[in-house]
Design an enzyme around this catalytic site. Structure first.
Site: not given
Ligand code: PMM
Length: 263
Positions: A208, A244
């Site tokens: 991210k 995840r």
């Protein structure tokens, strides 16, 4: 030990001109690799939820994900469907998915929670304040861990009201969703507020933008994957039930180190 969810994007491969069959084949092969590397769940998505990403129609989303889910489920692989759409969630469970991963926590589609209740699948409820396009306008918190936990608590209540048993719930702090880089770090530091809610906690930091911002310079995929392995190890220490990630092998090694450290 903290479980690993491997990310499988069933989206058209810009590097392949082979068409849909090859795209699905690609996704299935990648999922098998992640499984062999140590993923216990494969999370299949046909629509990007990244900031600024365009929505695709439900029919196109299902054309992308259903063949991949059916093939993996037939091999006995636990699969989750990453979707905001109730119709896709139901079709995915019919194709063999065991978990519905809704980053909006049932807010994007008003039919989602009732639909999942009817399937018997587990559901991951993400913390979300609105569509990707303008989510940063909603990045205001008094204390982010407490605020996110409070908002997730109301999604847990909504899921219960829709008839989903508490044992089927997973909550996710929604790293990157309506949060600035600083807020993401604060939220990870305060993950205990989310763990205290009770359900299993899933954490997704993989590749991210806030990681790249922290690393500075040209934070390419390899550097983001290393940072992801570290955040995933720290999330495990903080009580995450699963993480995840894209790079399953690196996170598997990081989690093995945590386990050895903890003895
Ligand atoms: N993040 C993305 C997509 N799906 N699902 C869960 N449960 N948690 C997340 O943090 C999450 C998610 C966006 O990242 P990607 O486009 O790299 O998959």
């Amino acid at each position: 030990m903290t479980a690993i969810w491997g990310i499988v994007n069933a989206t058209p491969d810009s590097f392949s001109d082979g068409g849909r069959y090859l795209d699905a084949d690609h996704a299935i092969a990648h999922a098998r690799l992640l499984r062999a590397q140590g993923a216990s769940v494969l999370d299949i998505g046909g629509e990007s939820t990244r900031p600024g990403a365009e929505r695709v129609g439900v029919a196109e989303e299902q054309r992308r994900v259903l063949p991949v889910i059916a093939a993996l489920a037939a091999e006995g692989v636990p699969v989750s469907i990453d979707t905001l759409n109730a119709e896709t969630a139901v079709a995915a469970v019919q194709a063999g998915a065991r978990i519905v991963n809704d980053v909006s926590g049932g807010l994007a589609d008003p039919d989602m929670l009732a639909a999942v209740a009817s399937t018997g699948a587990d559901i991951a409820l993400g913390h979300w304040r609105g569509p990707s396009a303008d989510m940063y306008a909603r990045a205001e918190y008094t204390r982010v861990g407490r605020d996110v936990a409070a908002e997730l608590r109301s999604r847990i209540a909504a899921a219960a009201a829709a008839g989903i048993a508490p044992s089927r719930l997973i909550v996710d702090p929604g790293i990157g969703f309506a949060k600035t880089a600083t807020q993401n770090w604060d939220l990870l530091r305060e993950l205990g507020d989310v763990v205290a809610l009770g359900p299993r906690v899933l954490v997704g930091t993989s590749r991210k933008r806030f990681l790249a911002e922290t690393l500075g310079g040209e934070a390419d995929e390899a550097r983001r994957d290393l940072a992801t392995a570290v955040t995933s190890a720290l999330a495990a220490r903080a009580g995450a039930w699963a993480v995840r990630v894209h790079d399953v092998a690196a996170t598997r090694d990081a989690l093995a180190v945590v386990q050895a450290w903890d003895g």
